[in-house]
Design a protein around this motif. Structure first.
Motif, short mmCIF file in Angstrom:
data_model
loop_
_atom_site.label_atom_id
_atom_site.label_comp_id
_atom_site.label_asym_id
_atom_site.label_seq_id
_atom_site.Cartn_x
_atom_site.Cartn_y
_atom_site.Cartn_z
N GLY B 224 13.58 -38.62 -59.49
CA GLY B 224 14.17 -37.29 -58.69
C GLY B 224 15.12 -36.79 -59.36
O GLY B 224 15.31 -36.95 -60.78
N ALA B 225 16.13 -36.02 -58.82
CA ALA B 225 17.10 -35.28 -59.76
C ALA B 225 18.30 -35.45 -58.95
O ALA B 225 18.29 -35.52 -57.78
CB ALA B 225 16.71 -33.82 -59.77
N GLU B 226 19.29 -35.35 -59.85
CA GLU B 226 20.81 -35.77 -58.94
C GLU B 226 21.78 -34.68 -59.87
O GLU B 226 21.82 -34.63 -61.04
CB GLU B 226 21.18 -37.19 -59.36
N LEU B 227 22.59 -34.30 -59.24
CA LEU B 227 24.05 -33.54 -59.69
C LEU B 227 25.17 -34.65 -59.21
O LEU B 227 25.25 -35.10 -58.23
CB LEU B 227 24.28 -32.26 -59.01
N ARG B 228 25.76 -34.90 -60.12
CA ARG B 228 27.24 -35.83 -60.11
C ARG B 228 28.32 -35.48 -60.88
O ARG B 228 28.04 -34.89 -61.83
CB ARG B 228 26.70 -37.26 -60.29
#
Lengths: 123, 441
Positions: B224-228
Motif C-alpha cells: 500500500g502507501a504510507e505517509l510518515r
C-alpha cells in the motif's frame, strides 16, 4: 497440576539480575559523567561496545544539539552503534536517507548527523 | 692690441652685411597688383576653409563608420561566444550528474546473515537455519530512496538431501519520497509500523535469535502507501513520530470467513486465479503516533501507540482490528528495556469474535557498564525476555528466555539463549536451547 521447574527459577533470577543491573547503571553513569572524555574518533568495528560514545557529551540536553550529539542520541537506539569510519562519505549519504525514513528522524537532524558521519568517516 | 683688432672685425662684418642684404625699397608694386593678389589669397583661404570643413565631415563619417564596425565586430564575437556556450551547454547537459554522487555511490547493499544451532527437548540438536537477508538501497538525488529486503533461508538438510527447503522471500520493497523535513511518502510492500518490532527486527538488531510470540498476531508488512515523518518538539531532541497508511490488509486464505482462514500476510499480489490481490471490497487503514524523549545522549524513552482496522474476509462481513502499545527505554549505553502489548480481534463465520492478545518485555545489560578490567566481559551483554500469547482459539503460551550476546565486533554477534515454554498446546516443546551467529553488514 503445579510442577516445579528449576530452570524457570534460573530464568527468573537472570531477568531480575538484568533489571537490577539496569537500575544501578544510571548511578554508575552519573559518577563517570564527571570524567574527562576522549575525543578520538571511533575505530571500525570496535570490539568493545563503548560505554560512552567518544563524541557525546553526557550533560543534560538544553542547548542546540550538534551532529555528534544527535548521533549519540539516535544511532545506538535500535542497534549497536555503527561508527563513522565504517562507511565512506558517499555511502553515509544513502544510509542516512534510509535511517531518516526508517527511524523517523527529522530532515534537519538527519543532515547534521550526516555531516558528522561524513566529517569523521576519514574517506 | 686686442681692442683695435675687434673694431676692425666689426667694420668688416658691417660691410659684408651691407652687400648681402637686398634693397626692397628699390621694387615697385602697383595697387592693382596688390588688390589682385589679395583677392587671390582670400579666395584660396575660402577654398582652404571649405576643404577643411569637408575633411572634418569626412572624418566624422569615418569615425561613425569605425564605430559601426566595432559594434558589428562586437556583435559577431558575442554571437560566436553565445553559440559556443550554447554548444557547450548542449554537449554538457547529459553529463551533468543529478547530484555529486555517481550511480555507484547511489547503490548499496546492506543486510545481515544468521546461522543457528537449535536443540529442542526430546530432539537431536541441529544447525537449524541459515539465513541471508540482503537489503538493496538505491538513492536518487536528495530525497528518493528505493529499499528492498530479501530473505534467503535454507532449512533442513543440504540441497541434495531429502526434505530440504530453500525459501526466498521479499521482506519489503518500498519507494520513499521525502516530501520535506517532516513528511515522507512511501509506497510498495511496506514494513508496517504496527508496534516497532517488524521495523527494527533484522537479525543483528535483535537481541534474541527468535521473535516474541505475540508479534505473530499482527502483519509485519502490507502492500500500500504510507505517509510518515517526525516533528521536533523544541530544541532538546524530543520528537513526535507519526505515520498513517492504507494497505490491502489481511485476507482470507480460502475465501471463507472462517476463523482459521485469516491470512495476515496475504493479499499482496495478483492471485493465481488472475484476480487482483485485494479479495475484499475495501482497503485497510492504520496509523502510529509515538513520543520520543532523550534526557541526555544514551538516556531516552519512546512510547508509541498504533493500530490497524479493516475488513478481512472476501464477503467483507468481518473486521480485523489490532492495537499495539510499544515502549523502549535506554539508561546509558549499556541498558535497554523494551516491550509491546498487542491485542487484535476479528469476526468469523464459524467462531464469532476472536480475541487475541499477547505481550513481551525484554531487557539487556552490557557488562561494559560495570567497568571491570576484564576485556572478555566487556564484550558481553546479558539479556532476558518474558513473552506470552493467547491466540484466541484456546492456546495460551508463555515463554521465559535468558541468554547472552557476545559482541565479536559491534556487528558480529554470537548469541546463546535458553527458553522455557509453557503452553496449553501439548504439541509445543517445553524447553529449547539456541545458539546463533549473526552478522550485520
Amino acid at each position: 497440576m503445579k510442577k516445579i521447574h528449576p530452570q524457570k527459577n534460573f530464568v527468573a533470577l537472570t531477568l531480575a539480575a538484568v533489571l537490577v543491573a539496569g537500575l544501578i547503571s544510571p548511578l554508575t553513569f552519573r559518577v563517570r559523567a564527571e570524567e574527562p572524555k576522549t575525543t578520538a574518533p571511533a575505530t571500525t568495528n570496535s570490539v568493545t561496545p563503548s560505554a560512552v560514545s567518544p563524541t557525546a557529551s553526557t550533560s543534560a540536553l538544553h542547548k542546540k544539539l550538534t551532529g555528534a550529539e544527535l548521533y549519540s542520541i539516535h544511532c545506538n537506539r535500535c542497534h549497536p552503534e555503527r561508527f563513522p569510519t565504517e562507511r565512506t562519505a558517499a555511502q553515509w549519504k544513502t544510509i542516512m536517507l534510509h535511517m531518516q525514513v526508517r527511524a523517523g528522524i527529522p530532515g534537519k537532524q538527519s543532515r547534521l548527523i550526516l555531516q558528522y558521519l561524513q566529517e569523521n568517516s576519514g574517506r | 692690441m686686442i681692442k683695435s683688432r675687434s673694431i676692425f672685425g666689426l667694420v668688416a662684418a658691417g660691410c659684408a652685411l651691407g652687400l648681402a642684404c637686398p634693397q626692397p625699397s628699390r621694387a615697385v608694386v602697383s595697387d592693382e597688383d596688390f588688390n589682385a593678389l589679395k583677392t587671390l589669397v582670400q579666395q584660396m583661404n575660402g577654398k582652404l576653409q571649405s576643404l577643411e570643413q569637408t575633411n572634418l565631415q569626412d572624418q566624422r563619417v569615418i569615425q561613425q563608420l569605425q564605430q559601426k564596425l566595432t559594434e558589428t565586430q562586437r556583435t559577431a564575437v558575442e554571437a560566436q561566444q553565445n553559440s559556443i556556450a550554447t554548444a557547450q551547454a548542449q554537449a554538457a547537459a547529459p553529463r551533468v550528474p543529478l547530484d555529486e554522487a555517481t550511480v555507484n555511490h547511489n547503490f548499496q547493499i546492506l543486510g545481515d546473515a544468521e546461522i543457528q544451532y537449535n536443540k529442542t527437548d526430546h530432539q537431536n540438536g541441529a544447525f537449524l537455519l541459515a539465513d541471508f537477508a540482503p537489503i538493496f538501497l538505491y538513492r536518487g538525488g536528495e530525497n528518493i530512496l528505493f529499499e528492498a529486503g530479501f530473505d534467503f533461508g535454507l532449512q533442513n538438510n543440504s540441497p541434495n538431501g531429502g526434505g530440504y527447503t530453500t525459501t526466498v522471500n521479499l521482506s519489503f520493497a518500498q519507494l520513499d519520497y521525502v516530501l520535506n523535513d517532516y513528511l515522507t511518502l512511501c509506497a510498495g510492500d511496506l514494513v508496517l509500523p504496527l508496534g516497532t518490532y517488524s521495523e527494527r527486527s533484522a537479525g543483528w538488531l535483535n537481541k534474541f535469535p527468535d521473535n516474541p510470540l505475540a508479534v505473530d498476531l499482527v502483519p509485519g508488512t502490507g502492500v500500500g502507501a504510507e505517509l510518515r515523518g517526525a516533528l521536533p518538539l523544541g530544541e532538546t531532541g524530543k520528537l513526535l513520530n507519526y505515520s498513517i497508511y492504507g494497505v490491502n490488509g489481511p485476507g482470507s486464505a480460502n475465501g471463507t470467513g472462517n476463523a482459521g482462514a485469516l491470512d495476515l500476510g496475504g493479499n499482496v499480489g495478483i492471485t493465481s486465479g488472475g484476480s487482483t490481490a485485494n479479495t475484499h471490497g475495501n482497503l485497510v487503514g492504520g496509523a502510529r503516533v509515538a513520543f520520543f524523549t532523550p534526557f541526555k545522549p544514551h538516556y531516552d524513552l519512546e512510547v508509541g501507540l498504533s493500530g490497524q482496522s479493516g475488513e478481512w474476509d472476501d464477503a467483507g462481513k468481518h473486521l480485523w482490528s489490532a492495537g499495539v502499545l510499544d515502549a523502549a527505554l535506554h539508561l546509558g549505553a549499556n541498558f535497554e528495556a523494551k516491550g509491546e502489548y498487542i491485542i487484535s480481534r476479528y469476526g468469523s463465520d464459524d467462531l464469532g469474535q476472536i480475541h487475541q492478545q499477547g505481550w513481551f518485555l525484554q531487557a539487556g545489560y552490557k557488562l561494559a557498564g560495570l567497568n571491570l578490567n576484564l576485556p572478555a566481559l566487556n564484550n558481553l551483554e546479558l539479556v532476558a525476555r518474558y513473552d506470552s500469547m493467547r491466540d484466541g482459539l484456546g492456546t495460551h503460551t508463555r515463554r521465559y528466555t535468558a541468554g547472552y550476546i557476545y559482541y565479536l565486533t559491534s556487528a558480529l554477534l554470537f548469541e546463546g539463549d535458553y527458553e522455557i515454554i509453557r503452553s496449553s498446546d501439548p504439541a509445543q516443546p517445553t524447553s529449547q536451547f539456541i545458539l546463533q551467529m549473526s552478522y550485520g553488514f
